[in-house]
Design a protein around this motif. Sequence first.
Motif, PDB file in Angstrom:
ATOM      1  N   GLN A 116      55.923 -30.856  -6.155  1.00 30.60           N
ATOM      2  CA  GLN A 116      57.121 -30.864  -5.310  1.00 30.60           C
ATOM      3  C   GLN A 116      58.320 -31.300  -6.142  1.00 30.60           C
ATOM      4  O   GLN A 116      58.160 -32.002  -7.143  1.00 30.60           O
ATOM      5  CB  GLN A 116      56.944 -31.853  -4.147  1.00 30.60           C
ATOM      6  CG  GLN A 116      55.853 -31.507  -3.174  1.00 30.60           C
ATOM      7  CD  GLN A 116      56.194 -30.300  -2.325  1.00 30.60           C
ATOM      8  OE1 GLN A 116      57.332 -30.086  -1.949  1.00 30.60           O
ATOM      9  NE2 GLN A 116      55.185 -29.488  -2.062  1.00 30.60           N
ATOM     10  N   PRO A 117      59.527 -30.924  -5.712  1.00 34.47           N
ATOM     11  CA  PRO A 117      60.716 -31.431  -6.410  1.00 34.47           C
ATOM     12  C   PRO A 117      60.875 -32.922  -6.137  1.00 34.47           C
ATOM     13  O   PRO A 117      60.432 -33.427  -5.100  1.00 34.47           O
ATOM     14  CB  PRO A 117      61.865 -30.628  -5.800  1.00 34.47           C
ATOM     15  CG  PRO A 117      61.348 -30.107  -4.503  1.00 34.47           C
ATOM     16  CD  PRO A 117      59.857 -30.010  -4.628  1.00 34.47           C
ATOM     17  N   ILE A 118      61.513 -33.614  -7.048  1.00 30.50           N
ATOM     18  CA  ILE A 118      61.648 -35.066  -6.918  1.00 30.50           C
ATOM     19  C   ILE A 118      62.384 -35.461  -5.645  1.00 30.50           C
ATOM     20  O   ILE A 118      62.109 -36.500  -5.064  1.00 30.50           O
ATOM     21  CB  ILE A 118      62.299 -35.701  -8.169  1.00 30.50           C
ATOM     22  CG1 ILE A 118      62.129 -37.231  -8.100  1.00 30.50           C
ATOM     23  CG2 ILE A 118      63.746 -35.266  -8.308  1.00 30.50           C
ATOM     24  CD1 ILE A 118      62.300 -37.939  -9.393  1.00 30.50           C
ATOM     25  N   LYS A 119      63.279 -34.640  -5.156  1.00 33.20           N
ATOM     26  CA  LYS A 119      64.030 -35.004  -3.948  1.00 33.20           C
ATOM     27  C   LYS A 119      63.100 -35.225  -2.747  1.00 33.20           C
ATOM     28  O   LYS A 119      63.433 -35.966  -1.837  1.00 33.20           O
ATOM     29  CB  LYS A 119      65.111 -33.978  -3.637  1.00 33.20           C
ATOM     30  CG  LYS A 119      64.612 -32.625  -3.221  1.00 33.20           C
ATOM     31  CD  LYS A 119      65.748 -31.672  -2.953  1.00 33.20           C
ATOM     32  CE  LYS A 119      65.221 -30.331  -2.494  1.00 33.20           C
ATOM     33  NZ  LYS A 119      66.290 -29.399  -2.215  1.00 33.20           N
ATOM     34  N   LYS A 120      61.924 -34.611  -2.771  1.00 27.23           N
ATOM     35  CA  LYS A 120      60.957 -34.802  -1.676  1.00 27.23           C
ATOM     36  C   LYS A 120      60.415 -36.227  -1.625  1.00 27.23           C
ATOM     37  O   LYS A 120      59.869 -36.647  -0.615  1.00 27.23           O
ATOM     38  CB  LYS A 120      59.786 -33.825  -1.813  1.00 27.23           C
ATOM     39  CG  LYS A 120      60.157 -32.383  -1.631  1.00 27.23           C
ATOM     40  CD  LYS A 120      60.250 -32.039  -0.184  1.00 27.23           C
ATOM     41  CE  LYS A 120      60.455 -30.541  -0.033  1.00 27.23           C
ATOM     42  NZ  LYS A 120      60.775 -30.168   1.311  1.00 27.23           N
ATOM     43  N   LYS A 158      55.789 -40.726 -11.524  1.00 23.31           N
ATOM     44  CA  LYS A 158      55.828 -39.561 -12.410  1.00 23.31           C
ATOM     45  C   LYS A 158      54.527 -38.766 -12.292  1.00 23.31           C
ATOM     46  O   LYS A 158      54.541 -37.536 -12.194  1.00 23.31           O
ATOM     47  CB  LYS A 158      56.061 -40.010 -13.852  1.00 23.31           C
ATOM     48  CG  LYS A 158      56.289 -38.865 -14.797  1.00 23.31           C
ATOM     49  CD  LYS A 158      56.703 -39.356 -16.172  1.00 23.31           C
ATOM     50  CE  LYS A 158      57.062 -38.174 -17.045  1.00 23.31           C
ATOM     51  NZ  LYS A 158      57.697 -38.586 -18.282  1.00 23.31           N
ATOM     52  N   ALA A 159      53.393 -39.457 -12.284  1.00 18.69           N
ATOM     53  CA  ALA A 159      52.093 -38.796 -12.141  1.00 18.69           C
ATOM     54  C   ALA A 159      51.986 -38.119 -10.773  1.00 18.69           C
ATOM     55  O   ALA A 159      51.503 -36.980 -10.673  1.00 18.69           O
ATOM     56  CB  ALA A 159      50.965 -39.806 -12.330  1.00 18.69           C
ATOM     57  N   TRP A 160      52.440 -38.806  -9.731  1.00 12.32           N
ATOM     58  CA  TRP A 160      52.376 -38.243  -8.379  1.00 12.32           C
ATOM     59  C   TRP A 160      53.285 -37.030  -8.249  1.00 12.32           C
ATOM     60  O   TRP A 160      52.936 -36.059  -7.582  1.00 12.32           O
ATOM     61  CB  TRP A 160      52.753 -39.292  -7.342  1.00 12.32           C
ATOM     62  CG  TRP A 160      51.829 -40.467  -7.280  1.00 12.32           C
ATOM     63  CD1 TRP A 160      50.606 -40.601  -7.899  1.00 12.32           C
ATOM     64  CD2 TRP A 160      52.040 -41.689  -6.579  1.00 12.32           C
ATOM     65  NE1 TRP A 160      50.062 -41.826  -7.615  1.00 12.32           N
ATOM     66  CE2 TRP A 160      50.915 -42.521  -6.803  1.00 12.32           C
ATOM     67  CE3 TRP A 160      53.071 -42.168  -5.782  1.00 12.32           C
ATOM     68  CZ2 TRP A 160      50.791 -43.788  -6.251  1.00 12.32           C
ATOM     69  CZ3 TRP A 160      52.955 -43.436  -5.229  1.00 12.32           C
ATOM     70  CH2 TRP A 160      51.832 -44.231  -5.463  1.00 12.32           C
ATOM     71  N   LEU A 161      54.429 -37.087  -8.875  1.00 10.68           N
ATOM     72  CA  LEU A 161      55.370 -35.964  -8.844  1.00 10.68           C
ATOM     73  C   LEU A 161      54.704 -34.724  -9.441  1.00 10.68           C
ATOM     74  O   LEU A 161      54.742 -33.643  -8.847  1.00 10.68           O
ATOM     75  CB  LEU A 161      56.643 -36.329  -9.609  1.00 10.68           C
ATOM     76  CG  LEU A 161      57.701 -35.249  -9.726  1.00 10.68           C
ATOM     77  CD1 LEU A 161      58.258 -34.887  -8.355  1.00 10.68           C
ATOM     78  CD2 LEU A 161      58.836 -35.713 -10.636  1.00 10.68           C
ATOM     79  N   ASN A 196      65.870 -40.718 -14.567  1.00 14.37           N
ATOM     80  CA  ASN A 196      66.705 -41.722 -13.894  1.00 14.37           C
ATOM     81  C   ASN A 196      66.314 -41.869 -12.427  1.00 14.37           C
ATOM     82  O   ASN A 196      66.310 -42.979 -11.889  1.00 14.37           O
ATOM     83  CB  ASN A 196      68.184 -41.365 -14.001  1.00 14.37           C
ATOM     84  CG  ASN A 196      68.743 -41.601 -15.384  1.00 14.37           C
ATOM     85  OD1 ASN A 196      68.110 -42.218 -16.220  1.00 14.37           O
ATOM     86  ND2 ASN A 196      69.934 -41.078 -15.634  1.00 14.37           N
ATOM     87  N   LEU A 197      66.000 -40.751 -11.788  1.00 17.67           N
ATOM     88  CA  LEU A 197      65.613 -40.807 -10.373  1.00 17.67           C
ATOM     89  C   LEU A 197      64.266 -41.508 -10.197  1.00 17.67           C
ATOM     90  O   LEU A 197      64.082 -42.263  -9.242  1.00 17.67           O
ATOM     91  CB  LEU A 197      65.585 -39.400  -9.773  1.00 17.67           C
ATOM     92  CG  LEU A 197      66.957 -38.720  -9.664  1.00 17.67           C
ATOM     93  CD1 LEU A 197      66.806 -37.282  -9.193  1.00 17.67           C
ATOM     94  CD2 LEU A 197      67.896 -39.496  -8.748  1.00 17.67           C
ATOM     95  N   LEU A 198      63.343 -41.286 -11.109  1.00 14.99           N
ATOM     96  CA  LEU A 198      62.055 -41.989 -11.052  1.00 14.99           C
ATOM     97  C   LEU A 198      62.265 -43.491 -11.216  1.00 14.99           C
ATOM     98  O   LEU A 198      61.658 -44.289 -10.499  1.00 14.99           O
ATOM     99  CB  LEU A 198      61.097 -41.464 -12.124  1.00 14.99           C
ATOM    100  CG  LEU A 198      60.518 -40.074 -11.877  1.00 14.99           C
ATOM    101  CD1 LEU A 198      59.837 -39.550 -13.138  1.00 14.99           C
ATOM    102  CD2 LEU A 198      59.558 -40.075 -10.704  1.00 14.99           C
ATOM    103  N   ALA A 256      71.001 -35.010  -6.412  1.00 13.98           N
ATOM    104  CA  ALA A 256      71.293 -33.636  -6.822  1.00 13.98           C
ATOM    105  C   ALA A 256      71.715 -33.531  -8.290  1.00 13.98           C
ATOM    106  O   ALA A 256      71.543 -32.484  -8.903  1.00 13.98           O
ATOM    107  CB  ALA A 256      72.375 -33.056  -5.925  1.00 13.98           C
ATOM    108  N   SER A 257      72.237 -34.614  -8.854  1.00 18.98           N
ATOM    109  CA  SER A 257      72.820 -34.507 -10.191  1.00 18.98           C
ATOM    110  C   SER A 257      72.132 -35.325 -11.294  1.00 18.98           C
ATOM    111  O   SER A 257      72.258 -34.995 -12.470  1.00 18.98           O
ATOM    112  CB  SER A 257      74.298 -34.908 -10.140  1.00 18.98           C
ATOM    113  OG  SER A 257      74.420 -36.262  -9.733  1.00 18.98           O
TER     114      SER A 257
END
Length: 119
Positions: free
Chosen positions: A52-56, A44-47, A81-83, A75-76
């Motif tokens: 950059q967008p999380i997808k990267k 989360k901190a790095w994001l 949740n993605l983290l 994408a959804s």
Amino acid sequence: MKPLFVNYPKCTTCQKAKKWLEENNIDFESRHIVENNPTKEELKAWLTLSKQPIKKFFNTSGILYREMNLKEKVASESEDNLLSLLATNGMLVKRPILVTDDVVLIGFKAETWAEYFKK
């Protein structure tokens, strides 16, 4: 703070990045992404720092990414949740990642890294 080089030693791109750091006399701390997977809090901190967008942060060329059919999920799903998902397995995370006090570089492009270290 020494830059943190988060990598997978068998990855050829990571090997090139490590060689580049060494050739440019950049002192860094190395971290094996599978043995010491980034935590949700770190990601989360790095994001935020990467802008950059999380997808990267997803290793889209990885076997695990394809096996888990993550393209649609990325994408959804919510960022939270993605983290959480990324924090479960280092092989899901794009590498190498270079973390400094003021930037997070995802993947290796010699020109981009050189530009950053020229400061």
